[in-house]
Design a protein around this motif. Structure first.
Motif, PDB file in Angstrom:
ATOM      1  N   GLU A  53      50.292  43.262  40.506  1.00 27.94           N
ATOM      2  CA  GLU A  53      48.983  43.330  41.160  1.00 27.94           C
ATOM      3  C   GLU A  53      48.399  41.931  41.329  1.00 27.94           C
ATOM      4  OE1 GLU A  53      46.257  45.910  39.198  1.00 27.94           O
ATOM      5  OE2 GLU A  53      47.046  47.713  40.157  1.00 27.94           O
ATOM      6  N   ARG A 186      39.594  42.226  38.630  1.00 27.50           N
ATOM      7  CA  ARG A 186      40.279  43.503  38.382  1.00 27.50           C
ATOM      8  C   ARG A 186      39.477  44.416  37.470  1.00 27.50           C
ATOM      9  NH1 ARG A 186      42.026  47.733  38.157  1.00 27.50           N
ATOM     10  NH2 ARG A 186      44.195  48.480  38.201  1.00 27.50           N
ATOM     11  N   LYS A 189      33.531  46.421  38.794  1.00 25.23           N
ATOM     12  CA  LYS A 189      33.304  47.662  39.533  1.00 25.23           C
ATOM     13  C   LYS A 189      33.704  47.537  41.001  1.00 25.23           C
ATOM     14  CE  LYS A 189      29.438  49.089  36.600  1.00 25.23           C
ATOM     15  NZ  LYS A 189      27.985  49.419  36.558  1.00 25.23           N
ATOM     16  N   TRP A 191      36.314  46.259  42.244  1.00 25.24           N
ATOM     17  CA  TRP A 191      37.763  46.297  42.511  1.00 25.24           C
ATOM     18  C   TRP A 191      38.135  47.486  43.378  1.00 25.24           C
ATOM     19  CZ3 TRP A 191      42.011  43.481  42.530  1.00 25.24           C
ATOM     20  CH2 TRP A 191      43.246  44.127  42.570  1.00 25.24           C
ATOM     21  N   SER A 192      37.778  48.678  42.941  1.00 22.56           N
ATOM     22  CA  SER A 192      38.170  49.877  43.695  1.00 22.56           C
ATOM     23  C   SER A 192      37.280  50.129  44.903  1.00 22.56           C
ATOM     24  CB  SER A 192      38.146  51.109  42.773  1.00 22.56           C
ATOM     25  OG  SER A 192      36.858  51.279  42.207  1.00 22.56           O
ATOM     26  N   LYS A 193      36.019  49.669  44.823  1.00 19.83           N
ATOM     27  CA  LYS A 193      35.088  49.953  45.912  1.00 19.83           C
ATOM     28  C   LYS A 193      35.210  48.984  47.078  1.00 19.83           C
ATOM     29  CE  LYS A 193      31.563  52.083  42.964  1.00 19.83           C
ATOM     30  NZ  LYS A 193      30.159  52.001  42.484  1.00 19.83           N
ATOM     31  N   VAL A 196      40.061  46.504  46.813  1.00 20.01           N
ATOM     32  CA  VAL A 196      41.250  47.262  47.222  1.00 20.01           C
ATOM     33  C   VAL A 196      41.159  47.693  48.688  1.00 20.01           C
ATOM     34  CG1 VAL A 196      42.579  49.376  46.864  1.00 20.01           C
ATOM     35  CG2 VAL A 196      41.880  47.995  44.896  1.00 20.01           C
ATOM     36  N   LYS A 200      43.783  46.537  51.591  1.00 24.32           N
ATOM     37  CA  LYS A 200      44.495  47.518  52.417  1.00 24.32           C
ATOM     38  C   LYS A 200      44.265  47.238  53.901  1.00 24.32           C
ATOM     39  CE  LYS A 200      46.463  50.731  51.271  1.00 24.32           C
ATOM     40  NZ  LYS A 200      47.928  50.911  51.041  1.00 24.32           N
TER      41      LYS A 200
END
Length: 229
Positions: A53, A186, A189, A191-193, A196, A200
């Protein structure tokens, strides 16, 4: 004795798992030892995945050529060179190797990342101030391999050895600074919102790297302010 049981015993003997008397040829391990082994295996797997990652995130972050993190008053920049190895854990394609001057930033590599592969090994140039280092970084343990140090400034053999050791230590410190920056992102908060989804979009070629980096920087700033609060 049933034929199935006899076949199982004969197969175990052929593998060397049991002796002629049918007893196990291996020492029975303590339960705690087995648990420690499982925990160690999981830890190593986690490190490998986290390392992949990191190298994938660093590829995305490095595309603009801008400094990635400040260290001792100067910015650290990273550039992927020549060869990059991608690996995955599932699917039809589990490994891909791309070569060429701009291969790491190519559309084919980005599309492979979008399909689930991650960077497993890469050749990098790391710059800090006036010094440039080249190295191969492996995701398994983030090992530094085949490092090329800056030109030595000293002429005496003993002094050159000391300088090489200092440069090697500096390279390790620079890699640690990049890894720590990644771990901060990483673990945040955003990171995913934000990060990433931005990565993508970059993999799909939907947005320019500079736009994505700007979004990630703003997200990182929000995490830093939240941590201070």
């Amino acid at each position: 004795m049933a034929k199935g049981e006899q076949a199982r015993i004969e197969a175990a003997f052929a593998r060397g798992d049991v002796g002629i008397d049918g007893a196990s040829t291996e020492e029975v391990k303590d339960e705690a030892e087995l648990e420690q082994g499982k925990a160690r295996e999981q830890l190593l797997r986690g490190r490998a995945y986290l390392g992949r990652e990191f190298l994938t995130w660093l590829l995305w972050r490095s595309e603009s050529g801008d400094p990635l993190v400040d260290h001792d008053g100067s910015g650290i920049t990273a550039l992927y060179l020549g060869k990059v190895v991608l690996r995955g854990v599932a699917g039809d394609v589990t490994e891909l190797s791309a070569r060429g001057t701009l291969a790491p930033y190519s559309e084919n590599v980005r599309h492979s990342l979008d399909r689930g592969l991650l960077v497993s090994q890469a050749r990098l140039r790391i710059s800090h101030g006036e010094r440039e280092f080249e190295l191969t970084l492996d995701a398994e343990f983030l090992d530094i391999r085949a490092a090329k140090l800056p030109a030595l400034m000293t002429e005496e053999e003993d002094d050159q050895l000391t300088e090489r050791l200092e440069l090697t230590e500096q390279l390790s410190t620079l890699v640690d600074a990049l890894v720590n920056d990644f771990l901060t992102v990483r673990g945040g908060k955003a990171w995913s919102k934000t990060v990433v989804p931005a990565m993508k979009a970059w993999m799909k070629g939907e947005e320019k790297g500079s736009d994505l980096l700007s979004k990630a920087a703003r997200a990182k700033g929000r995490d830093a302010r939240a941590a201070r609060g």
